[in-house]
Every structure is written in C-alpha cells, then in structure tokens.
Design a protein around this motif. Structure first.
Motif, PDB file in Angstrom:
ATOM      1  N   LEU A 135       0.835  -1.205   0.000  1.00  9.85           N
ATOM      2  CA  LEU A 135       0.000   0.000   0.000  1.00  9.85           C
ATOM      3  C   LEU A 135       0.869   1.255   0.000  1.00  9.85           C
ATOM      4  CD1 LEU A 135      -2.799   1.310   0.200  1.00  9.85           C
ATOM      5  CD2 LEU A 135      -2.640   1.081   2.678  1.00  9.85           C
ATOM      6  N   LEU A 136       1.927   1.258   0.795  1.00 10.18           N
ATOM      7  CA  LEU A 136       2.814   2.413   0.835  1.00 10.18           C
ATOM      8  C   LEU A 136       3.537   2.597  -0.491  1.00 10.18           C
ATOM      9  CD1 LEU A 136       4.326   2.023   4.426  1.00 10.18           C
ATOM     10  CD2 LEU A 136       2.629   3.698   3.656  1.00 10.18           C
ATOM     11  N   ALA A 137       3.913   1.485  -1.129  1.00 12.35           N
ATOM     12  CA  ALA A 137       4.617   1.578  -2.405  1.00 12.35           C
ATOM     13  C   ALA A 137       3.691   2.086  -3.509  1.00 12.35           C
ATOM     14  CB  ALA A 137       5.195   0.220  -2.776  1.00 12.35           C
ATOM     15  N   ARG A 138       2.443   1.628  -3.510  1.00 11.23           N
ATOM     16  CA  ARG A 138       1.494   2.006  -4.556  1.00 11.23           C
ATOM     17  C   ARG A 138       0.771   3.306  -4.226  1.00 11.23           C
ATOM     18  NH1 ARG A 138      -2.320  -2.769  -6.189  1.00 11.23           N
ATOM     19  NH2 ARG A 138      -0.297  -3.631  -6.779  1.00 11.23           N
ATOM     20  N   ARG A 139       0.665   3.626  -2.938  1.00 14.74           N
ATOM     21  CA  ARG A 139       0.056   4.851  -2.413  1.00 14.74           C
ATOM     22  C   ARG A 139      -1.463   4.777  -2.324  1.00 14.74           C
ATOM     23  NH1 ARG A 139       2.842   6.504  -6.503  1.00 14.74           N
ATOM     24  NH2 ARG A 139       1.103   7.607  -7.480  1.00 14.74           N
ATOM     25  N   TYR A 140      -2.089   3.768  -2.883  1.00 13.97           N
ATOM     26  CA  TYR A 140      -3.531   3.607  -2.775  1.00 13.97           C
ATOM     27  C   TYR A 140      -3.889   2.159  -3.078  1.00 13.97           C
ATOM     28  CZ  TYR A 140      -3.539   3.782  -7.918  1.00 13.97           C
ATOM     29  OH  TYR A 140      -3.295   3.533  -9.242  1.00 13.97           O
ATOM     30  N   ASN A 141      -5.071   1.762  -2.623  1.00 13.33           N
ATOM     31  CA  ASN A 141      -5.592   0.423  -2.888  1.00 13.33           C
ATOM     32  C   ASN A 141      -6.713   0.564  -3.911  1.00 13.33           C
ATOM     33  OD1 ASN A 141      -6.759  -2.094  -2.933  1.00 13.33           O
ATOM     34  ND2 ASN A 141      -7.232  -2.178  -0.748  1.00 13.33           N
ATOM     35  N   GLN A 142      -6.495   0.053  -5.106  1.00 17.45           N
ATOM     36  CA  GLN A 142      -7.496   0.204  -6.163  1.00 17.45           C
ATOM     37  C   GLN A 142      -8.812  -0.472  -5.800  1.00 17.45           C
ATOM     38  OE1 GLN A 142      -4.792  -1.627  -6.388  1.00 17.45           O
ATOM     39  NE2 GLN A 142      -5.472  -3.694  -6.899  1.00 17.45           N
ATOM     40  N   ALA A 143      -8.757  -1.562  -5.035  1.00 14.70           N
ATOM     41  CA  ALA A 143      -9.998  -2.219  -4.598  1.00 14.70           C
ATOM     42  C   ALA A 143     -10.788  -1.319  -3.657  1.00 14.70           C
ATOM     43  CB  ALA A 143      -9.678  -3.549  -3.919  1.00 14.70           C
ATOM     44  N   ALA A 144     -10.073  -0.545  -2.825  1.00 12.45           N
ATOM     45  CA  ALA A 144     -10.755   0.383  -1.916  1.00 12.45           C
ATOM     46  C   ALA A 144     -11.419   1.522  -2.690  1.00 12.45           C
ATOM     47  CB  ALA A 144      -9.758   0.944  -0.904  1.00 12.45           C
ATOM     48  N   LEU A 145     -10.759   2.003  -3.748  1.00  3.84           N
ATOM     49  CA  LEU A 145     -11.385   3.035  -4.585  1.00  3.84           C
ATOM     50  C   LEU A 145     -12.684   2.516  -5.192  1.00  3.84           C
ATOM     51  CD1 LEU A 145      -8.294   4.457  -6.533  1.00  3.84           C
ATOM     52  CD2 LEU A 145      -9.383   5.413  -4.505  1.00  3.84           C
ATOM     53  N   LEU A 146     -12.642   1.283  -5.692  1.00  5.85           N
ATOM     54  CA  LEU A 146     -13.843   0.687  -6.268  1.00  5.85           C
ATOM     55  C   LEU A 146     -14.919   0.472  -5.216  1.00  5.85           C
ATOM     56  CD1 LEU A 146     -12.201  -1.979  -8.618  1.00  5.85           C
ATOM     57  CD2 LEU A 146     -13.453   0.070  -9.346  1.00  5.85           C
ATOM     58  N   ALA A 147     -14.522   0.001  -4.034  1.00  6.81           N
ATOM     59  CA  ALA A 147     -15.490  -0.274  -2.969  1.00  6.81           C
ATOM     60  C   ALA A 147     -16.199   0.999  -2.530  1.00  6.81           C
ATOM     61  CB  ALA A 147     -14.785  -0.929  -1.782  1.00  6.81           C
ATOM     62  N   GLU A 148     -15.460   2.078  -2.371  1.00  5.90           N
ATOM     63  CA  GLU A 148     -16.083   3.337  -1.934  1.00  5.90           C
ATOM     64  C   GLU A 148     -17.035   3.869  -3.004  1.00  5.90           C
ATOM     65  OE1 GLU A 148     -13.051   5.524   1.103  1.00  5.90           O
ATOM     66  OE2 GLU A 148     -12.394   5.460  -0.991  1.00  5.90           O
ATOM     67  N   ALA A 149     -16.608   3.817  -4.262  1.00  2.00           N
ATOM     68  CA  ALA A 149     -17.476   4.302  -5.337  1.00  2.00           C
ATOM     69  C   ALA A 149     -18.706   3.410  -5.499  1.00  2.00           C
ATOM     70  CB  ALA A 149     -16.690   4.364  -6.648  1.00  2.00           C
ATOM     71  N   ALA A 158     -19.466   1.502   3.225  1.00  2.00           N
ATOM     72  CA  ALA A 158     -18.203   0.837   2.932  1.00  2.00           C
ATOM     73  C   ALA A 158     -17.281   0.924   4.141  1.00  2.00           C
ATOM     74  CB  ALA A 158     -17.521   1.466   1.727  1.00  2.00           C
ATOM     75  N   SER A 159     -16.491  -0.117   4.339  1.00  2.00           N
ATOM     76  CA  SER A 159     -15.446  -0.106   5.363  1.00  2.00           C
ATOM     77  C   SER A 159     -14.154  -0.560   4.697  1.00  2.00           C
ATOM     78  CB  SER A 159     -15.802  -1.037   6.525  1.00  2.00           C
ATOM     79  OG  SER A 159     -14.759  -1.060   7.492  1.00  2.00           O
ATOM     80  N   VAL A 160     -13.307   0.405   4.362  1.00  2.00           N
ATOM     81  CA  VAL A 160     -12.120   0.088   3.568  1.00  2.00           C
ATOM     82  C   VAL A 160     -11.037  -0.611   4.370  1.00  2.00           C
ATOM     83  CG1 VAL A 160     -12.557   1.959   1.935  1.00  2.00           C
ATOM     84  CG2 VAL A 160     -11.107   2.381   3.944  1.00  2.00           C
ATOM     85  N   ASP A 161     -11.143  -0.603   5.694  1.00  2.00           N
ATOM     86  CA  ASP A 161     -10.127  -1.267   6.517  1.00  2.00           C
ATOM     87  C   ASP A 161     -10.720  -2.390   7.367  1.00  2.00           C
ATOM     88  OD1 ASP A 161     -11.577   0.366   8.187  1.00  2.00           O
ATOM     89  OD2 ASP A 161      -9.839   1.195   9.237  1.00  2.00           O
ATOM     90  N   ALA A 162     -11.838  -2.966   6.920  1.00  2.00           N
ATOM     91  CA  ALA A 162     -12.447  -4.060   7.679  1.00  2.00           C
ATOM     92  C   ALA A 162     -11.575  -5.310   7.655  1.00  2.00           C
ATOM     93  CB  ALA A 162     -13.829  -4.382   7.125  1.00  2.00           C
ATOM     94  N   LEU A 163     -10.793  -5.478   6.577  1.00  2.00           N
ATOM     95  CA  LEU A 163      -9.896  -6.618   6.450  1.00  2.00           C
ATOM     96  C   LEU A 163      -8.451  -6.136   6.367  1.00  2.00           C
ATOM     97  CD1 LEU A 163     -11.831  -8.727   3.774  1.00  2.00           C
ATOM     98  CD2 LEU A 163     -11.874  -9.017   6.266  1.00  2.00           C
ATOM     99  N   ARG A 164      -7.529  -7.023   6.683  1.00  2.00           N
ATOM    100  CA  ARG A 164      -6.106  -6.678   6.625  1.00  2.00           C
ATOM    101  C   ARG A 164      -5.295  -7.881   6.178  1.00  2.00           C
ATOM    102  NH1 ARG A 164      -3.261  -8.238  11.380  1.00  2.00           N
ATOM    103  NH2 ARG A 164      -4.600  -9.435  12.804  1.00  2.00           N
ATOM    104  N   ARG A 165      -4.093  -7.584   5.690  1.00  2.00           N
ATOM    105  CA  ARG A 165      -3.127  -8.627   5.350  1.00  2.00           C
ATOM    106  C   ARG A 165      -1.953  -8.491   6.314  1.00  2.00           C
ATOM    107  NH1 ARG A 165      -2.674 -10.544  -0.810  1.00  2.00           N
ATOM    108  NH2 ARG A 165      -4.631  -9.756  -1.626  1.00  2.00           N
ATOM    109  N   PRO A 166      -1.897  -9.331   7.341  1.00  2.00           N
ATOM    110  CA  PRO A 166      -0.832  -9.191   8.344  1.00  2.00           C
ATOM    111  C   PRO A 166       0.565  -9.370   7.769  1.00  2.00           C
ATOM    112  CG  PRO A 166      -2.599 -10.622   9.139  1.00  2.00           C
ATOM    113  CD  PRO A 166      -2.841 -10.409   7.672  1.00  2.00           C
ATOM    114  N   GLU A 167       0.692 -10.205   6.738  1.00  2.00           N
ATOM    115  CA  GLU A 167       2.001 -10.486   6.151  1.00  2.00           C
ATOM    116  C   GLU A 167       1.910 -10.365   4.635  1.00  2.00           C
ATOM    117  OE1 GLU A 167       3.141 -14.339   7.365  1.00  2.00           O
ATOM    118  OE2 GLU A 167       3.242 -13.861   9.518  1.00  2.00           O
ATOM    119  N   PRO A 168       3.008  -9.966   4.005  1.00  2.65           N
ATOM    120  CA  PRO A 168       2.988  -9.888   2.534  1.00  2.65           C
ATOM    121  C   PRO A 168       2.950 -11.284   1.920  1.00  2.65           C
ATOM    122  CG  PRO A 168       5.204  -9.499   3.354  1.00  2.65           C
ATOM    123  CD  PRO A 168       4.313  -9.564   4.566  1.00  2.65           C
TER     124      PRO A 168
END
Length: 243
Positions: A135-149, A158-168
């Motif tokens: 996320l920091l490298a890309r600066r945004y999450n394209q799935a979150a943009l779609l979810a909000e729209a 919408a809840s853009v941070d309801a899920l997380r990825r603990p590890e890459p």
C-alpha cells in the motif's frame, strides 16, 4: 445555483470531458467514446452465478462454470463487469498502476448494475486489502477506490479497513490454481478494530480482478470467521479461460 452552473460550464470549457479509454473528447465526464465503448468487453448474457464468467447458451436458473463446479466457493453469489482482456485489461491496469482514480466511478456504475439485484439491503461493502508495504509503495488500494465508489452508487456503507493482510504474499503471476489457493489460504484476516461491523451482517467483497478466486476466498473466509451472515463478491474484471 446560477453561479455554480456558470463555474461548471467554465471548467468544461477549460477542461473538456475526455474518454477514459483513448482520451478523445466526449459529451460527459467519466465516459467512453463510442469506439471505446464498442471495444470494451462488457459481460452480459448468461454468466456463472458464483464468479460472473460468461457461459454459452441461455438458462432460466442459476448456472455455474466448470471451475465453480470443482471449487468450494465460500461466498453465495458473484458478479464481474468486464472480461480481463483488451480494453478491459487496459482499464484495470490504468486504475491499478497508472494513478487513474477517475476510472473508479464509472467502473462502480458498471459493477452496480450487475450486483444490485443479488445484494441484501444492509450489505457492508469491503475491499480486498493490500499489505501495508504494498500500500505504501502504490500509495492507494485500487480495490478500496472501487469499494467506496460502489457503496456510494448502491447507497450502502463501505469499510475500507475491515480486512487486513498481516504479512505480505509473494507474487501470484504465473502461478496455477492450486498454488494460488495454497499461497493465499489464511493470509487475510478481519481487522480487530472493525470486527463489530462484520458480525451478523451480509458483506459484499470488492476487488479489481478475479483470476482463480483464491484472494476473494481468503477475504470471504475472514469475513465469515468474523461472523458475517453471508458474503457476495463483485469484481471489475474476470479472467476467462480461452475456449
């Protein structure tokens, strides 16, 4: 009101609406010109009820593709707006890697048209998460943009941070179906600070592309583990096997 209309006219004169696909002039913002519309592989007709991939023929009942007949999908229904090929692929890549945030709004309209009939009224719209490093490298999450729209289009929350990825997770490019599922299994979790939003509630998971469905499955399983009553999925584009 008159002042606002004049300002809008001035903006359109200085910055006339451009086609999302080719950049040519169009009549309204966030649109496609006639040629790009014809070249965009919108999905229509009979589709798989679980993943949205096009199916041959017609039917008056829910049908499933070969993949969804052999894979246990942890969601109830799924839809996709485009095929991930040609101009559809270019639109997804522009949104994902080209900072083309303007694509999210029309994409949400295309997705809403298909997913609206299958959703529960109080569904929570949740994007597939990115690991913090990506996320920091890309600066945004394209799935979150779609979810909000999409949530705005459907008049849902919408809840853009309801899920997380603990590890890459390592890149899935070139990986087969089984390896994709093995790599993603258990790698997405509910955000403890948002778990109350998921409990006893229908959830719509949103992503840009579905290939095997491994990422969506990991996200759906995380929602169900947090107490979601059911899960549906919707993606902008679906990778379809060549026939």
């Amino acid at each position: 009101m008159v002042w606002q209309q004049r300002m809008q006219t001035l903006v359109q004169v200085v910055f006339p609406p451009r086609c999302l696909g080719c950049g040519g002039l169009v009549e309204s913002d966030f649109g496609l010109c006639g040629a790009c519309w014809r070249d965009t592989p919108f999905i229509s007709g009979l589709t798989c009820d679980l993943c949205g991939v096009p199916l041959p023929g017609t039917s008056d009942r829910a049908e499933h593709c070969d993949d969804c007949l052999t894979i246990q999908r942890p969601w109830r229904q799924g839809r996709a707006a485009l095929l991930y090929e040609g101009r559809g692929r270019r639109l997804v890549l522009a949104l994902k890697h080209g900072d083309r945030h303007d694509i999210a709004r029309p994409a949400a309209r295309w997705m809403a048209r298909l997913v609206r009939p299958i959703l529960a009224r109080d569904s929570l719209v949740v994007p597939v998460p990115l690991h913090l490093g990506r996320l920091l490298a890309r600066r945004y999450n394209q799935a979150a943009l779609l979810a909000e729209a999409l949530a705005e289009e459907l008049d849902l929350t919408a809840s853009v941070d309801a899920l997380r990825r603990p590890e890459p997770t390592r890149s899935l490019d070139g990986k087969g179906r089984d390896e994709r599922f093995a790599t993603l299994s258990g790698r997405i979790a509910a955000n403890d600070a948002r778990s109350g939003l998921l409990a006893d509630r229908p959830v719509l998971i949103v992503d840009d592309v579905m290939t095997s469905g491994a990422t969506l499955a990991a996200a759906a399983e995380a929602c169900l583990a947090a107490g979601a009553s059911e899960v549906c999925v919707c993606v902008l584009a679906r990778v379809a096997k060549e026939t």
